[in-house]
Design an enzyme around this catalytic site. Structure first.
Site, PDB file in Angstrom:
ATOM      1  N   SER A 271      -2.037   5.138   5.630  1.00  0.00           N
ATOM      2  CA  SER A 271      -3.836   5.201   5.403  1.00  0.00           C
ATOM      3  C   SER A 271      -3.603   6.319   7.039  1.00  0.00           C
ATOM      4  O   SER A 271      -3.251   7.429   5.760  1.00  0.00           O
ATOM      5  CB  SER A 271      -4.656   4.309   6.246  1.00  0.00           C
ATOM      6  OG  SER A 271      -6.076   3.801   5.914  1.00  0.00           O
ATOM      7  N   GLU A 409      -4.068  -2.966  -2.262  1.00  0.00           N
ATOM      8  CA  GLU A 409      -4.595  -1.823  -1.260  1.00  0.00           C
ATOM      9  C   GLU A 409      -5.678  -2.079  -0.964  1.00  0.00           C
ATOM     10  O   GLU A 409      -6.079  -3.162  -0.469  1.00  0.00           O
ATOM     11  CB  GLU A 409      -4.269  -0.589  -1.812  1.00  0.00           C
ATOM     12  CG  GLU A 409      -3.535   0.366  -1.932  1.00  0.00           C
ATOM     13  CD  GLU A 409      -3.198   0.576  -0.504  1.00  0.00           C
ATOM     14  OE1 GLU A 409      -3.616   0.931   0.451  1.00  0.00           O
ATOM     15  OE2 GLU A 409      -1.782   1.579  -0.819  1.00  0.00           O
ATOM     16  N   HIS A 506      -3.799  -3.709   1.918  1.00  0.00           N
ATOM     17  CA  HIS A 506      -3.543  -2.092   2.679  1.00  0.00           C
ATOM     18  C   HIS A 506      -3.062  -2.447   3.915  1.00  0.00           C
ATOM     19  O   HIS A 506      -3.780  -3.574   4.904  1.00  0.00           O
ATOM     20  CB  HIS A 506      -5.284  -1.321   3.194  1.00  0.00           C
ATOM     21  CG  HIS A 506      -4.949  -0.370   3.223  1.00  0.00           C
ATOM     22  ND1 HIS A 506      -4.520   1.060   2.205  1.00  0.00           N
ATOM     23  CD2 HIS A 506      -5.949   0.647   4.335  1.00  0.00           C
ATOM     24  CE1 HIS A 506      -5.022   1.960   3.289  1.00  0.00           C
ATOM     25  NE2 HIS A 506      -5.363   1.844   4.551  1.00  0.00           N
TER      26      HIS A 506
END
Length: 601
Positions: A271, A409, A506
């Protein structure tokens, strides 16, 4: 004892070294999406699982003033030994960042006499986000640790330039691969130990590698472009990235004493950390300091911003503080908490969040720079050009790249069981909000691959395809240079925790690449299946750090990426290698053009 330091029961470490650590079984072929692949089988079976820690003889931790001492360029440090791994936390890699050093490039750490104890995590960068506020279920899942911020009172201190090291040996003359972790949280939140999955002990043990993680300046203190206010602040917009370069320089100068090879350094991050890795790939000052790169779930909003957009945000901060170009130097004496609050106000004044619907969704940019954020700046010097696409940077053309994303995600239902009741009509409404009249085609393309998926599953995959699109764009640009191999993965494993609502969310892959699935049992459920997949994932990361090639005997052959065939390694309970598993989906989404104007909420 912090949860990061608790016993790791039944982890997936090797039993007796690198060459004998796994028991492999050969599997039969499996087919996914029209591509043939081999079925993955356990690296570590139940019969080879270590005994629970409480059943093992001898001490687990050794902490003594006479052991685990290493000499760094700034002075000696002492750590501790846990399960045979030498561990050091909070080692300074830079000097103070407050006062006259605020918004300036980092300085080398001051030297010290004697032996410095480095056994507990150092202070994190001052920041606004408290992860504990994300909700009960998210907190249970990830087990956040907000860390130490010295923000108030007599001990207020913005200094955060420290790092952690896990190594199987010191002073033994070995040259182990080094993996340096860059934490997530965009460029304005997070720390080197915000989640237990970042603990490097198991990864160091399993792969006979050295693991490093760092803290660095974030948000307004690390990424405000004050270059328009005087030459003394010309680097302020990229101070946080220069901190990372300073950490890499520390690795170059010191890691050999910790059993590491300064000429075999891998930077990896997820990320926001993936955004940092992507920026490093285009920084001339970082050239030669790392030799492989792993980019995990990078979003488009993590690209360097244009100078005019960054300066507009900086001007707003300066105005919030009641300063001007003539009085700008006072910004170094203003309490840093005031600077942080001014940064928050500036963002609110420049951006109005879009109205939220009933489900997680994309949103159209409502301001010409999207949501104004404190991120690295495309200043033409420190960051001379966009680093990833539409053209990959020549600065890192010789650096092998591994890149990927997760299946779902940020489109999950962790704290929202009602999302699971999404109807077909609601699905089409959400897709139409983004893709307009192409909505039926988009839904049909995704349903062709997963015909039995319920509406929210489809919406989750459609939403997450934003990250997959970024992955393929970056991989394609890197491959076009023709100088180093690129490998693409896709993480599909879905957690059973909370009735499976988080899906392949995610950050879902992090306990697997760190070999920490039992340490993170509230995340993974723990046990043999998760541990088995963690062996396959972490060995890919380890082998990539070792040689620039992630292939190992436990997975199907992982081909180098090419835009024509789009070979992708899919990590799930069955690991498969597939060419273009989502070609139809990518073609319809690319044709829509939506990802050129959208950001993910």
């Amino acid at each position: 004892m912090n949860h990061q330091d608790r016993d790791v029961v039944k982890d997936i470490r090797p039993q007796s070294g690198w060459t004998t650590r796994r028991s492999l079984l050969k599997g039969t072929g499996a087919v996914l999406g029209g591509g043939a692949a081999s079925q993955l089988l356990p690296l570590v079976s139940a019969s080879t699982t270590p005994e629970p820690r409480e059943h093992q003889p001898g001490p687990v931790v050794t902490a003594s003033n006479g052991t685990a001492i290493v000499a760094t360029m700034a002075g000696k440090v002492v750590g501790f030994i846990r399960h045979g791994i030498y561990t050091y936390k909070g080692i300074p890699y830079g000097d103070a960042t407050g006062g006259p050093n605020r918004f300036k490039p980092p300085l080398k750490p001051k030297s010290w006499e004697g032996v410095r104890s480095c056994r507990s995590y150092g202070p994190i960068a001052p920041q606004v986000v408290a992860r504990r506020n994300f909700g009960d279920e998210a907190g249970f899942l990830s087990n956040w640790d907000d860390g130490l911020q010295r923000m108030y009172g007599a001990g207020a201190d913005e200094n955060c330039l420290c790092l952690n090291v896990w190594t199987p040996g010191i002073g033994d003359g070995k040259k182990r691969p080094v993996l340096m972790w860059l934490h997530g949280g965009g460029f304005d939140a997070g720390s080197s130990h915000e989640m237990p999955c970042y603990n490097g002990e198991n990864l160091a043990h399993r792969g006979d590698v050295v693991v490093v993680s760092i803290n660095h300046r974030l948000g307004v203190l690390g990424f405000i472009d004050l270059s328009g206010y005087g030459d003394q602040y010309k680097s302020a917009g990229n101070a946080g990235m220069l901190d990372i370069v300073a950490a890499l320089e520390w690795v170059r100068d010191n890691i050999a004493e910790f059993g590491g090879d300064p000429n075999r350094v891998t930077v990896f991050g997820q990320s926001g950390g993936a955004g940092k890795v992507s920026v490093l790939l285009g920084m001339p000052t970082a050239k030669g300091l790392f030799h492989r790169a792993i980019v995990q779930s990078r979003g488009d909003a993590l690209s360097p911003v244009l100078p005019e957009d960054a300066r507009r945000l900086a001007d707003q901060v300066v105005a919030e503080l009641g300063l001007s170009k003539e009085t700008i130097d006072k910004i170094q004496t203003v309490p840093f908490t005031d600077v942080i609050n001014a940064g928050r106000s500036a963002i609110k004044n420049l951006w109005t969040p879009p109205a939220q619907g009933a489900y997680p969704a994309y949103h159209l940019d409502t301001f010409d720079i999207g949501q104004p954020l404190f991120t690295p700046v495309l200043d033409g010097v420190i960051i001379p050009e966009q680093t990833s696409y539409p053209r990959a940077s020549e600065v890192s053309a010789d650096v092998p790249l591994m890149i990927g994303s997760t299946l779902n995600e940020t489109f999950y239902a962790t704290s929202h069981p009602e999302y699971e009741l999404m109807s077909e009509a609601e699905l089409e409404h959400e897709v139409r909000r983004t893709f307009g009249d192409r909505a039926p085609q988009v839904i049909r393309a995704f349903r062709n691959r997963t015909p039995n998926a319920k509406p929210f599953d489809l919406w989750s995959q459609i939403g997450a395809s934003f990250f997959r699109d970024n992955t393929l764009k970056m991989a394609t640009a890197k491959a076009a240079l023709g100088r180093a191999a690129t490998y693409v993965y896709w993480f599909w494993w879905k957690t059973p925790i909370l009735d499976g609502r988080p899906r392949a969310f995610h950050t879902a892959e992090l306990p697997f690449c760190f070999a920490n699935t039992d340490l993170c049992d509230t995340w993974t459920g723990g046990g043999d299946d998760a541990r088995m997949l963690a062996g396959n994932v972490s060995d890919a990361w380890i082998n990539f750090a070792r040689s620039g090639d992630p292939n190992h005997p436990g997975i199907p052959h992982w081909k180098v990426f090419s835009p024509e065939t789009m070979p992708t390694m899919i990590f799930d309970n069955k690991v498969v290698a597939v060419d273009a598993p989502d070609r139809e989906e990518q073609e319809i989404i690319t044709a829509s053009g939506c990802f050129r104007k959208l950001r993910c909420t």
